[in-house]
Scaffold this active site. Structure first.
Site, PDB file in Angstrom:
ATOM      1  CG  ASP A 471      -1.939   1.076   1.251  1.00 25.46           C
ATOM      2  OD1 ASP A 471      -1.746   2.092   0.558  1.00 25.46           O
ATOM      3  OD2 ASP A 471      -2.945   0.927   1.974  1.00 25.46           O
ATOM      4  CG  HIS A 472       3.047   4.043  -3.186  1.00 24.89           C
ATOM      5  ND1 HIS A 472       3.978   4.752  -2.478  1.00 24.89           N
ATOM      6  CD2 HIS A 472       3.618   3.768  -4.389  1.00 24.89           C
ATOM      7  CE1 HIS A 472       5.069   4.922  -3.211  1.00 24.89           C
ATOM      8  NE2 HIS A 472       4.878   4.315  -4.369  1.00 24.89           N
TER       9      HIS A 472
END
Length: 501
Positions: A471-472
């Site tokens: 998850d950036h």
């Protein structure tokens, strides 16, 4: 006098609100012991057996196999106490006293356990079939008569519903018909009960309402087979099949038929090679979670090839020393937990409502397991505190439970990071979908001999591709790359792990 108690579908925990009856383990007239499993149900998390907290004689069952029931709906009634002459309960469905006594009177002694997976340590007594003193009159020649059981009506009293007894005979080529309640209308479609209120029609989910609307079916013309007339998806599908058979999808005013073409989207003609698989149970839960992950999580993936030759040699040396065998997955899990200790940003989730990143001190490691009923992700609790031998044993236990369909909801939830060994399918790489609400997943491809430059020379080495999907929002590429590089270093040089032991 016997006391008839009602046992309802218990709260299965983890936010589960409904379950599908897979197989009845008892019949009406059977004697059950306290905490004896009486029905096998499938939830969105797992397949579980539900124990009955009462001991006595089963007087009624609610719901046919394949029926979805909401939590709190009646499952069965049990006559507790003395029995009448001939072995039958003194009161029960079919008699005025039985209808009035269902669920009435002081609570009988039982285990008090109403949650799946909790029971006494005593083994359940062998159940036996109690038969009436007088033989039933001979049935006329012809097809076998359908079995009768009690189903709840709007006023809470049992009513008799006829359905085929499909216990232990569920075949793929014999679709299960839902239990029908009320008076059938034209074409087999259940008619609405007289005097029904004009308020909202009770349905089990918005999906059922949408399915009826898309196919022009008037829900007010139906009486559901669920508790208190709740309309289930099976009811709508049954009505649509009946309508298609007669070239209509509903009835107009004053009972006049409204002719329409059969909806091609839900009822394919018999001559079409079309198979429709309902997205329910575990398969439906996985579909919902993957859709939510893809829509909410801005994921990114990085990958690297690693020389796993030394890791495989280390495993061979461990197994040659005696004791339980160590699995490759356990070694990779040990490496993974060591990497998460260095990069805790990835052992996290995002609280979208609070707009906060939640980091976890403990690693509850999920791992993907393929079963006949779909993909599940069992969770190894406190993986960071386990050694390779303990991890191997826990992976084996959870995998066996997953294949048997006996994982509990608690064993399928609460993960903080997932390890996905897709190499068992014979593939090298993948970009998996993050297991929502987690923030990252480590993917491991197959370990195969490949040409590799080792110490300046071309050699054949055991090579594996590692990938990290993350998850950036929780970290940038530098953190993700550092995590993956550390994992690769440990794979190539297992001695690096000695720093964390």
């Amino acid at each position: 006098m016997a006391q008839v108690l009602e046992f309802k579908l218990p709260d299965l925990g983890e936010g589960l609100t409904e379950a599908e009856i897979v197989r009845w383990l008892v019949e009406v007239g059977d004697v059950v012991a306290v905490d004896q499993p009486v029905v096998e149900v499938e939830t969105a998390k797992a397949m579980v057996e539900v124990p009955c907290p009462y001991g006595g004689v089963v007087t009624a069952r609610f719901g046919a196999e394949g029926t979805e029931l909401p939590v709190g709906a009646p499952l069965l009634t049990v006559a507790v106490g003395e029995t009448a002459e001939g072995g039958r309960p003194a009161t029960g469905p079919g008699t005025a006293d039985g209808e009035a006594a269902r669920g009435q009177g002081p609570a009988a002694e039982g285990s008090g356990n109403v949650l799946v997976g909790y029971g006494t340590s005593e083994a359940p007594a062998r159940r036996r079939r109690i038969r009436p003193a007088q033989p039933a009159p001979a049935a006329p020649a012809g097809p076998p008569a359908p079995a009768a059981f009690a189903a709840p009506s709007a006023n809470g009293r049992p009513r008799t519903v006829e359905t085929r007894d499909t216990r232990d005979t569920r075949a793929a080529d014999a679709p299960q018909q839902p239990e029908r309640t009320g008076t059938p209308g034209a074409g087999g479609t259940p008619s609405r009960t007289a005097g029904a209120a004009d308020g909202p029609v009770p349905v089990i989910s918005p999906l059922v309402r949408r399915l009826a609307r898309q196919n022009g079916l008037d829900l007010r013309e139906m009486t559901g087979s669920g508790p208190d007339g709740l309309i289930l998806r099976a009811d709508v599908e049954y009505a649509l099949r009946a309508a298609a058979a007669q070239g209509r999808t509903g009835t107009g005013t004053a009972g006049e038929p409204r002719t329409q073409a059969a909806p091609a989207t839900d009822l394919a003609p018999a001559d079409r090679a079309v198979t429709r698989i309902p997205l329910k149970g575990i398969r439906g839960a996985v579909a919902d979670k993957l859709s939510r992950s893809r829509s909410e999580i801005p994921d990114a993936t990085c990958w690297v090839d690693a020389d796993a030759t030394e890791l495989m040699r280390a495993r061979a040396a461990m197994n040659a020393a005696g004791g339980p065998k160590i699995s490759v997955l356990a070694l990779l899990a040990r490496i993974c937990t060591a990497a998460l200790a260095r990069f805790p940003e990835l052992n996290a989730s995002v609280d979208t409502q609070a707009r906060e990143i939640v980091q976890y001190a403990d690693v509850h490691l999920g791992f993907a397991a393929q079963t006949d009923r779909g993909l599940v992700v069992p969770v190894v609790r406190d993986a960071h505190a386990r050694d390779a031998e303990s991890l191997t044993a826990e992976f084996a236990r959870l995998t066996e439970s997953a294949r048997a369909g006996t994982l509990t909801p608690a064993e399928l939830t609460g993960g903080t990071f997932t390890l996905n060994n897709y190499g068992v399918f014979g593939v090298d790489g993948s970009t998996p979908i993050v297991n929502h609400p987690e923030a990252a997943m480590l993917g491991v491809g197959r370990i195969v001999p490949k040409p590799w430059v080792h110490e300046g020379e071309l050699a054949v080495r055991q090579v594996v591709q590692l990938s990290l999907t993350f998850d950036h929002r929780v970290c940038d590429g530098g953190t993700a790359g550092g995590f993956l590089r550390y994992v690769a270093d440990c794979v190539e040089q297992p001695a690096v792990l000695l720093r964390t032991l």
